[in-house]
Design an enzyme around this catalytic site. Structure first.
Site, mmCIF file in Angstrom:
data_model
loop_
_atom_site.group_PDB
_atom_site.id
_atom_site.type_symbol
_atom_site.label_atom_id
_atom_site.label_comp_id
_atom_site.label_asym_id
_atom_site.label_seq_id
_atom_site.Cartn_x
_atom_site.Cartn_y
_atom_site.Cartn_z
ATOM 1 N N LYS A 141 0.881 -1.174 0.000
ATOM 2 C CA LYS A 141 0.000 0.000 0.000
ATOM 3 C C LYS A 141 0.916 1.220 0.000
ATOM 4 C CE LYS A 141 -3.215 3.023 0.846
ATOM 5 N NZ LYS A 141 -2.292 4.152 0.540
ATOM 6 N N ALA A 160 2.046 5.258 -0.353
ATOM 7 C CA ALA A 160 1.457 6.509 0.142
ATOM 8 C C ALA A 160 0.591 7.150 -0.936
ATOM 9 C CB ALA A 160 2.580 7.461 0.545
ATOM 10 N N GLY A 214 6.695 5.125 8.487
ATOM 11 C CA GLY A 214 5.885 6.344 8.542
ATOM 12 C C GLY A 214 5.936 6.944 9.929
ATOM 13 N N SER A 215 4.885 7.672 10.267
ATOM 14 C CA SER A 215 4.924 8.429 11.522
ATOM 15 C C SER A 215 4.748 7.514 12.738
ATOM 16 C CB SER A 215 3.811 9.480 11.523
ATOM 17 O OG SER A 215 2.563 8.837 11.660
ATOM 18 N N GLU A 222 9.190 1.188 11.159
ATOM 19 C CA GLU A 222 10.307 2.123 10.987
ATOM 20 C C GLU A 222 9.677 3.499 11.090
ATOM 21 O OE1 GLU A 222 12.318 4.718 9.721
ATOM 22 O OE2 GLU A 222 12.388 3.875 7.695
ATOM 23 N N LEU A 223 9.805 4.095 12.278
ATOM 24 C CA LEU A 223 9.012 5.292 12.593
ATOM 25 C C LEU A 223 9.875 6.554 12.650
ATOM 26 C CD1 LEU A 223 6.799 3.539 15.287
ATOM 27 C CD2 LEU A 223 6.404 3.723 12.830
ATOM 28 N N CYS A 277 13.485 10.347 7.809
ATOM 29 C CA CYS A 277 13.387 9.969 9.233
ATOM 30 C C CYS A 277 14.743 10.068 9.910
ATOM 31 C CB CYS A 277 12.914 8.533 9.374
ATOM 32 S SG CYS A 277 11.390 8.227 8.543
ATOM 33 N N GLU A 327 9.858 15.937 15.315
ATOM 34 C CA GLU A 327 10.609 15.788 14.072
ATOM 35 C C GLU A 327 10.113 16.878 13.110
ATOM 36 O OE1 GLU A 327 9.474 12.141 12.179
ATOM 37 O OE2 GLU A 327 11.500 11.813 11.437
HETATM 38 C C1 SIN Z 1 13.442 7.267 5.750
HETATM 39 O O1 SIN Z 1 13.547 8.460 5.867
HETATM 40 O O2 SIN Z 1 12.444 6.668 6.148
HETATM 41 C C2 SIN Z 1 14.490 6.419 5.081
HETATM 42 C C3 SIN Z 1 15.766 7.092 4.878
HETATM 43 C C4 SIN Z 1 16.861 6.172 4.422
HETATM 44 O O3 SIN Z 1 16.625 5.007 4.078
HETATM 45 O O4 SIN Z 1 17.994 6.618 4.419
#
Ligand code: SIN
Length: 502
Positions: free
Chosen positions: A195, A197, A251-252, A273-274, A307, A405
């Protein structure tokens, strides 16, 4: 007399170039077929640099998502029994096609995410590397034979694919976040429902066209597109469906917490992975020029919308003025604009909500006493979603930019005196994805690398992501790891088989 003929290079806008591109799809991909939503509804996707509509994608709902889950579940029955060598071959085919189509993929990434073309090429290169890596790694998913305490018995340990994987991916890396998850899942022997974005479905669909050309069997990879309105329902279905064995989400933190709850009813395997709140510490022994270079890469990649972007800069008093001056000069020289134009280094923010968030966070800091050295406002001369690269100093921990963030081109700088102070401030957050520091003191390097509460630590490096290394966080930044051989573990069960009475 010489007559020098000059030819003016007329740049064809990307949206016109893409019209003839076979990778630009306006249908979703389920069970090896290009399909509309059952409702026939579509949603518009816009270019954040110009506000122009690039095209439409199917606005799917839970009925379509269920169709994709059923297809992936049927496909798993046979895909799980493919040999590692066969899966390696499919992944390698996919990778080769991605390499061949790098330029087209990069153009689609730029058009829908707004990132400069040069960065989009970098993302495709990075994203492709996951498929290459997992095409090799699939042949190294090893079992074990453990010495048994009982005579005439053997303890066998085998890794098995978990089943259908639901992959929910973000807009900031529309290519790489799909390949990082799908590459690992497919290598392990799982099938996928992806899915993407709402802001960036076209890259996902282009990847499906290449997966189709690579020959993946029907239903092994599926993409369900939807508008923002239908996304929560689809996410909930993926989390609750008994046919889905695991979820991997980038995501968030806020959405991650919701998915965590939803997955609890079925005790589903979950990779999250937040968000991060990365510290970037510059100690007095650092090579200041190298720290400035690292800071620029870490902060301004994708206009600060990563992130792992440095979110809080801590600079030791002794070198504070020199670092701030050099960094500010670099930032003033950045070229903002539409990512299609050559030399542009900073594109727009992805959407209005993101623009408003950055604006509000900067206003909050300024209202509480932060000083603006550069920027501090939107850049409407470039477009509605552009924000000036900004430097704020005199930051205090009650300002929102300290704990939240920013996800934008804003540098927040603190001054500190001692190592203890810097580590305490860096760790004073609920997040723990990436952290960076610059130092040439070897003892300090080992001490601080150990003490920083993060999943990934860059020492004298501002950009550390690579397919070979485990990517992921601690604290509220997530669960599990992506990339590297650890990334495959997320999609496998460890099965113990006791062979008795031998
Ligand atoms: C991310 O911002 O979620 C991934 C960044 C990266 O893989 O370096």
């Amino acid at each position: 007399m010489f007559v020098v003929k000059t030819f003016r290079f007329v740049q064809v806008p990307l949206n016109l170039q893409l019209r003839t591109m076979h990778l630009l799809k306006n249908k979703a991909y389920i069970n090896g077929e290009w399909v509309s939503a059952r409702s026939d509804k579509v949603f518009e996707v816009t270019n954040p640099a110009t506000g122009e509509v690039i095209g439409t994608a199917p606005d799917m709902d839970v009925v379509d998502a269920q169709h994709a889950i059923d297809s992936a579940s049927r496909a798993f029955a046979t895909w799980q029994d493919t040999t590692a060598k066969e899966r390696s071959r499919y992944l390698r085919n996919w990778f080769d096609l991605m390499v061949k189509n790098l330029e087209s993929l990069a153009k689609i990434v730029t058009l829908e995410s707004g990132k400069p073309l040069v960065e989009a090429r970098g993302e495709v290169f990075y994203g492709n590397s996951f498929v290459e890596f997992f095409s090799e790694e699939t042949r190294r998913i090893q079992g074990e034979i453990i010495p048994s305490p009982v005579a005439n018995r053997k303890i066998l340990v085998e890794k098995q694919p978990i089943g259908v994987a639901g992959l929910i991916t973000p807009w900031n890396f529309p290519h790489a976040m799909i390949t990082r998850k799908a590459g690992a899942a497919l290598a392990a022997g799982c099938t996928c429902v992806i899915k993407p974005a709402e802001d960036t479905p076209f890259t996902a669909l282009a990847l499906m066209e290449l997966a189709h050309e690579a020959g993946f069997p029907k239903g092994v990879v599926n993409v369900v597109t939807s508008s923002r309105g239908n996304a929560p329902g689809i996410g909930n279905l993926l989390c609750q469906s008994p046919l889905v064995a695991g979820i991997s989400f980038t995501g968030s933190t806020q959405v991650g917490k919701l998915l965590y709850k939803q997955c609890s009813s079925g005790i589903k395997r979950l990779g999250l992975e937040l968000g991060g709140n990365a510290p970037f510490i510059v100690y007095k022994s650092a090579d200041v020029d190298s720290a400035v270079k690292g800071a620029m890469g870490s902060k301004f990649r994708n206009c600060g919308q990563t992130c792992v972007a440095a979110n809080r800069f801590f600079v030791q008093s002794d070198i504070y003025d020199s670092f701030v001056e050099k960094l500010t000069n670099e930032i003033k020289a950045l070229k903002i604009g539409n990512g299609e134009e050559p030399d542009v280094q900073v594109g727009p923010l992805i959407n209005q909500a993101q623009f408003e968030k950055v604006t509000t966070l900067v206003q909050d800091a300024v209202s509480k006493g932060a000083k603006v050295l550069v920027g501090g406002k939107g850049a409407p001369q470039h477009g509605r979603l552009f924000y000036e690269p900004t430097v704020l100093t005199d930051i205090k921990d009650d300002m929102r930019v300290y704990s939240e963030e920013v996800f934008g081109p804003v540098v927040n700088i603190f001054r500190f005196n001692t190592e203890e102070e810097s580590v305490a401030m860096a760790n004073n957050t609920e997040r723990g994805l990436a952290g960076y520091f610059y130092s040439r003191d070897v003892s300090q390097i080992f001490r601080v690398a150990r003490k920083l509460e993060v999943g990934m630590c860059g020492v004298n490096e501002g950009m550390i992501s690579t397919a070979e290394a485990p990517f992921g966080g601690v604290k509220e930044s997530g669960l599990g790891r992506e990339g590297s051989h650890h990334g495959i573990e997320e999609f496998t069960y460890v099965k113990y088989v006791a062979l008795g009475n031998l």
